[in-house]
Motif scaffolding. Structure first.
Motif: not given
Length: 450
Positions: A2-4, A18, A130, A134, A383
């Protein structure tokens, strides 16, 4: 995996909530670093955008991020997404960026990233970007002051793309009347110019973008205005683009809406007839209409399904070397002509079939019968939207509905990849009795995942 930040179609969110300039700047830096294997100095990337209000702001942030790494920018200004994909490969660039939120309203914006071949990034590639994002403060990405990249505004890109289309689709559209809904988006100039050059009589609506009216009651998601124009002007057909023109919906001469599933049925029959349907196979998604399965089977062809999202369709086509794929939403991919879904190419191919087969759009559409379907959107927390199939109350209600289905019905429940929404879809014969159950499910989902 999963990616944020990345969803089913790049990064997307509400502007300055966002998605803000700092995030866009860093997405550019991380993406360039990844796509250049950690050596961005001297690389070149193109950047395009649609017409929404925040586009210019994010264009500045994105170009600043790219140039800070020592890479250069070919700024294409306002162009459809498929133009960025095409020119990235055509100019032999190192990657491309499109600033768009596609079909969403103007308060949204986003970033689509393309590799050097003009393809959208895979889940694995986005995940790795990502990881860089990060840890961006711990990675030396900025160039020295004397190696900062340069940005050049390049308006000729759109002309090169149009030349490519004219070369591959040498149509004569004299005595053809076409109504176009540009959705106040990226194709507001491109679509009319292209079809007029081919000889068509063009009636254009929603071609005056203000920055805030992109997709506003217009375009491929809202075809009612186009339908009225087609009928009032007795046009041969109408075509509607979304905000970045990577999808298309059509209106036939009788005012009937023609969606992506019907396109796929039409193109399957035609491409098989001219012996250009590779492996006699078509790729679509799990959200396709049951009627498409019936139509493809009647042509003795194979239908392969992926998860929702044109990127998933393209990845399957690329891996297996298929030539046709798409979604009900109007994202259609012609692997022999493009690395992405393309509303303009879809329109040209549709007009090619109409002319070659000497049939109206309504006659061509008879190749497929759309089964009845009903859909709802449950508004939830972004979320929490991926938890829908793990929450008590929701699970039980879904099971209850599934137990009422027979072989001629299909239920699909999935989180949107671009919005805080759970999409609920049912299709098949005699689904009216199940609509109250779907309304109950929507309320339960919204209460549990608020």
């Amino acid at each position: 995996m999963e990616t944020k930040f990345f969803g089913t179609d790049g990064v997307r969110g509400i502007v300055n909530q966002d998605l803000d300039c700092t995030l866009v700047y860093n997405i550019a830096r991380a993406s360039v670093y990844y796509l250049s294997n950690g050596l961005p100095l001297g690389k070149t990337f193109c950047v395009g955008r649609d017409t929404r209000l925040s586009g210019k702001m994010f264009e500045s942030a994105l170009i600043s991020g790219i140039c800070s790494t020592g890479a250069n920018v070919v700024n294409l200004d306002i162009v459809p997404s498929p133009v960025v994909a095409f020119l990235t490969k055509h100019y032999n660039l190192d990657g491309g960026f499109m600033i768009t939120a596609s079909h969403n309203s103007y308060e949204y914006n986003g970033i689509k990233v393309f590799d050097k071949q003009g393809y959208k990034l895979s889940n694995k590639m986005e995940f790795e970007i990502e990881n860089i994002l990060n840890n961006i403060d711990n990675i030396v990405i900025n160039s020295s002051f004397d190696n900062i990249g340069n940005s050049k505004l390049y308006k000729k890109g759109l002309l090169d793309y149009l030349s490519y289309l004219n070369l591959n689709f040498p149509l004569n559209l004299n005595n053809t009347k076409i109504a176009i809904d540009c959705g106040n988006g990226a194709a507001y100039k491109t679509g009319p110019i292209l079809l007029k050059k081919l000889g068509a009589e063009v009636i254009t609506i929603n071609d005056n973008p203000s920055g805030k009216n992109i997709n506003l009651d217009c375009g491929s998601l809202h075809p009612d205005a186009l339908k009225r124009v087609v009928l009032e002007t007795k046009s041969d057909l109408g075509i509607a683009f979304d905000g970045d023109a990577d999808r298309l919906i059509a209106i036939d001469e009788n005012g009937t809406i023609i969606n992506g599933d019907t396109f796929l049925a039409i193109f399957t029959k035609y491409l098989k007839f001219v012996k250009k349907l590779k492996k006699n196979t078509v790729v679509t998604t799990i959200a396709s209409n049951i009627g498409l399965e019936v139509a493809i089977k009647k042509e003795n062809c194979l239908l392969i399904k992926t998860d929702v999202g044109d990127r998933n369709v393209i990845e399957m086509m690329r891996e297996k070397r298929y030539s046709l794929g798409g979604e009900r939403s109007g994202h259609i991919v012609f692997g022999d002509y493009s690395t992405s879904s393309d509303g303009l190419i879809t329109a040209l191919m549709l007009l090619t079939v109409i002319k070659r087969m000497n049939k109206s759009l309504s006659e061509l559409s008879e190749v497929m019968i759309n089964y009845p379907q009903f859909s709802l959107d449950a508004k939830v927390s972004n979320k929490k939207k991926h938890l829908f199939n793990r929450v008590d109350g929701i699970i039980e209600k879904i099971t209850q509905i599934q137990n009422k289905l027979d072989d001629n019905k299909k239920l699909l429940i999935r989180p949107s990849g671009t919005e805080p929404i759970i999409r609920i879809l049912i299709q098949g014969d005699s689904i009216e009795n199940l609509i109250p159950d779907l309304n109950d499910l929507k309320l339960i989902i919204e209460s549990k995942l608020a």
